[in-house]
Design an enzyme around this catalytic site. Sequence first.
Site, PDB file in Angstrom:
ATOM      1  N   CYS A  99       0.821  -1.235   0.000  1.00 16.66           N
ATOM      2  CA  CYS A  99       0.000   0.000   0.000  1.00 16.66           C
ATOM      3  C   CYS A  99       0.842   1.267   0.000  1.00 16.66           C
ATOM      4  O   CYS A  99       0.305   2.356  -0.202  1.00 16.66           O
ATOM      5  CB  CYS A  99      -0.946  -0.011   1.188  1.00 16.66           C
ATOM      6  SG  CYS A  99      -1.899  -1.528   1.304  1.00 16.66           S
TER       7      CYS A  99
ATOM      8  N   HIS B  32      -2.785   6.777   2.684  1.00 18.73           N
ATOM      9  CA  HIS B  32      -3.352   5.553   2.133  1.00 18.73           C
ATOM     10  C   HIS B  32      -4.738   5.368   2.740  1.00 18.73           C
ATOM     11  O   HIS B  32      -4.939   5.531   3.958  1.00 18.73           O
ATOM     12  CB  HIS B  32      -2.433   4.375   2.448  1.00 18.73           C
ATOM     13  CG  HIS B  32      -3.068   3.046   2.236  1.00 18.73           C
ATOM     14  ND1 HIS B  32      -3.726   2.727   1.071  1.00 18.73           N
ATOM     15  CD2 HIS B  32      -3.166   1.953   3.050  1.00 18.73           C
ATOM     16  CE1 HIS B  32      -4.210   1.494   1.172  1.00 18.73           C
ATOM     17  NE2 HIS B  32      -3.881   1.008   2.355  1.00 18.73           N
TER      18      HIS B  32
ATOM     19  N   ASN C 270     -10.229  -0.149   0.530  1.00 17.11           N
ATOM     20  CA  ASN C 270      -8.765  -0.100   0.505  1.00 17.11           C
ATOM     21  C   ASN C 270      -8.288  -0.655  -0.838  1.00 17.11           C
ATOM     22  O   ASN C 270      -8.429  -1.849  -1.095  1.00 17.11           O
ATOM     23  CB  ASN C 270      -8.245  -0.945   1.678  1.00 17.11           C
ATOM     24  CG  ASN C 270      -6.733  -1.018   1.739  1.00 17.11           C
ATOM     25  OD1 ASN C 270      -6.041  -0.710   0.765  1.00 17.11           O
ATOM     26  ND2 ASN C 270      -6.221  -1.444   2.875  1.00 17.11           N
TER      27      ASN C 270
HETATM   28  O1  UT7 Z   1      -3.508  -1.476   3.820  1.00 19.44           O
HETATM   29  C1  UT7 Z   1      -3.454  -1.945   5.131  1.00 19.44           C
HETATM   30  C2  UT7 Z   1      -4.472  -3.026   5.208  1.00 19.44           C
HETATM   31  N1  UT7 Z   1      -5.002  -3.343   6.459  1.00 19.44           N
HETATM   32  C3  UT7 Z   1      -5.591  -2.500   7.319  1.00 19.44           C
HETATM   33  O2  UT7 Z   1      -5.650  -1.299   7.179  1.00 19.44           O
HETATM   34  C4  UT7 Z   1      -6.230  -3.109   8.525  1.00 19.44           C
HETATM   35  C5  UT7 Z   1      -6.066  -2.314   9.799  1.00 19.44           C
HETATM   36  N2  UT7 Z   1      -6.943  -2.867  10.817  1.00 19.44           N
HETATM   37  C6  UT7 Z   1      -8.250  -2.552  10.838  1.00 19.44           C
HETATM   38  O3  UT7 Z   1      -8.709  -1.732  10.075  1.00 19.44           O
HETATM   39  C7  UT7 Z   1      -9.111  -3.201  11.891  1.00 19.44           C
HETATM   40  O4  UT7 Z   1      -8.302  -3.958  12.758  1.00 19.44           O
HETATM   41  C8  UT7 Z   1     -10.220  -4.114  11.272  1.00 19.44           C
HETATM   42  C9  UT7 Z   1     -11.254  -3.247  10.570  1.00 19.44           C
HETATM   43  C10 UT7 Z   1      -9.611  -5.095  10.280  1.00 19.44           C
HETATM   44  C11 UT7 Z   1     -10.932  -4.901  12.369  1.00 19.44           C
HETATM   45  O5  UT7 Z   1     -11.458  -4.005  13.335  1.00 19.44           O
HETATM   46  P1  UT7 Z   1     -11.249  -4.301  14.880  1.00 19.44           P
HETATM   47  O6  UT7 Z   1     -11.945  -3.236  15.624  1.00 19.44           O
HETATM   48  O7  UT7 Z   1      -9.769  -4.444  15.105  1.00 19.44           O
HETATM   49  O8  UT7 Z   1     -12.025  -5.662  15.057  1.00 19.44           O
HETATM   50  P2  UT7 Z   1     -11.484  -7.065  15.593  1.00 19.44           P
HETATM   51  O9  UT7 Z   1     -10.548  -7.685  14.637  1.00 19.44           O
HETATM   52  O10 UT7 Z   1     -11.021  -6.874  17.016  1.00 19.44           O
HETATM   53  O11 UT7 Z   1     -12.808  -7.913  15.619  1.00 19.44           O
HETATM   54  C12 UT7 Z   1     -13.893  -7.581  16.504  1.00 19.44           C
HETATM   55  C13 UT7 Z   1     -14.999  -8.572  16.273  1.00 19.44           C
HETATM   56  C14 UT7 Z   1     -14.553 -10.017  16.307  1.00 19.44           C
HETATM   57  O12 UT7 Z   1     -15.569 -10.778  16.916  1.00 19.44           O
HETATM   58  P3  UT7 Z   1     -15.435 -11.209  18.467  1.00 19.44           P
HETATM   59  O13 UT7 Z   1     -14.176 -12.023  18.545  1.00 19.44           O
HETATM   60  O14 UT7 Z   1     -15.342  -9.927  19.231  1.00 19.44           O
HETATM   61  O15 UT7 Z   1     -16.690 -11.978  18.706  1.00 19.44           O
HETATM   62  C15 UT7 Z   1     -14.485 -10.413  14.836  1.00 19.44           C
HETATM   63  O16 UT7 Z   1     -14.688 -11.781  14.625  1.00 19.44           O
HETATM   64  O17 UT7 Z   1     -15.587  -8.367  14.981  1.00 19.44           O
HETATM   65  C16 UT7 Z   1     -15.626  -9.613  14.270  1.00 19.44           C
HETATM   66  N3  UT7 Z   1     -15.505  -9.326  12.857  1.00 19.44           N
HETATM   67  C17 UT7 Z   1     -16.575  -9.030  12.088  1.00 19.44           C
HETATM   68  N4  UT7 Z   1     -17.890  -8.957  12.360  1.00 19.44           N
HETATM   69  C18 UT7 Z   1     -18.716  -8.615  11.368  1.00 19.44           C
HETATM   70  C19 UT7 Z   1     -14.396  -9.275  12.104  1.00 19.44           C
HETATM   71  N5  UT7 Z   1     -14.714  -8.938  10.838  1.00 19.44           N
HETATM   72  C20 UT7 Z   1     -16.052  -8.786  10.796  1.00 19.44           C
HETATM   73  C21 UT7 Z   1     -16.966  -8.454   9.793  1.00 19.44           C
HETATM   74  N6  UT7 Z   1     -18.278  -8.370  10.113  1.00 19.44           N
HETATM   75  N7  UT7 Z   1     -16.581  -8.184   8.530  1.00 19.44           N
END
Ligand code: UT7
Length: 325
Positions: A112, A251, A281
């Site tokens: 990215c 980005h 993204n």
């Molecule tokens: O170019 C760089 C590319 N990558 C990035 O920029 C990613 C950077 N990271 C992020 O943007 C965030 O970490 C995410 C958006 C990917 C995730 O957000 P988060 O607030 O860190 O969520 P999390 O991973 O802690 O997940 C929270 C909950 C989990 O459920 P439990 O364990 O709390 O029951 C996940 O399983 O949300 C769940 N979850 C979803 N639920 C509904 C994860 N993805 C999804 C989804 N829909 N798409």
Amino acid sequence: MRRAIIAGTGSYVPEYRMTNDDLAKIVETSDEWIASRTGITERRISTGENTSDLAYEAARRTLQIANIDATEIDLIICATITPDSFMPSVACIVQERLGAKQAAAFDLTAACSGLIYGMACASSFIETGMFQNILVIGAETLSKTLDWTDRSTCVLFGDGAGAVVLSASDSCNGISAIHLLSDGSKQDYLCLPALPLINPMIQEIENQPQVITMKGQEVFKFAVRSIAVHINTVLEKAKVSEEDIKYIVTHQANCRIIEQASKSTKIPIEKFYMNLDRFGNTSAASIGIALDEMVQRGLLTSGDKLILVGFGGGMTSGAILVEWK
Ligand code: UT7
């Protein structure tokens, strides 16, 4: 002093819009979750165009805006992690389609941060006097690298291409500071395997699926830290104060990353341009798509100072401070 100015911008995205509700029919997710955690509401997904098709169209539009003939281009750099093939490069395919007969061409891998790395290379080639006009493209069809059963990644990404043409100028505007960093010790934060190692000498074959995997929260923290470090460094290098900066174009990964970066740098959020709500993204393409949209919306005038900031797999990161021509 000989400097690189941005002589034109261009972008292209596939026509098909995939909304959060569309995704909720494929994986267990919701518009509410995606929009509140990322700021994304829809993304463009290829229905047949490959990376070189998107790159070519963005490049063609860029040359048109810059009023530069393809034969005047000395070098084409395409930043991508989703090339059509390892060889030929996307840059060579685009070179042939544009008719850029005098140009050298190569692809660059910095995930990215790719457009920033490409612009940094181009700026250096121009400052040394080696080249006059360089086309830098960021282009991705990330949709072909996604595990469409993994809701933690497939909701984040989109397809598209953004490009700039950098030209030599003796004026004192243009690119005045560049800062690039990489941290290979964090290589497991974002991964996309290439071909597995298979040959007659290898007994055990380890077959990894060729899809993107990610440590989301680690990437999030890395991104917020990197944006702050890079903004401060290019401001220092260019001896410019934050008040003199009109826009910061990072980005486009997640609006919460950008909001956190605004808080930690104490730079008002209004200065951070965002369009990730409509494109998701798009990795190496995102900064170019955002910049071109700003140009089309008439947001930039001569003398405006901008900071472009990339961060991504590798991990890589970088920033450029540029004064609009
Ligand atoms: O170019 C760089 C590319 N990558 C990035 O920029 C990613 C950077 N990271 C992020 O943007 C965030 O970490 C995410 C958006 C990917 C995730 O957000 P988060 O607030 O860190 O969520 P999390 O991973 O802690 O997940 C929270 C909950 C989990 O459920 P439990 O364990 O709390 O029951 C996940 O399983 O949300 C769940 N979850 C979803 N639920 C509904 C994860 N993805 C999804 C989804 N829909 N798409």
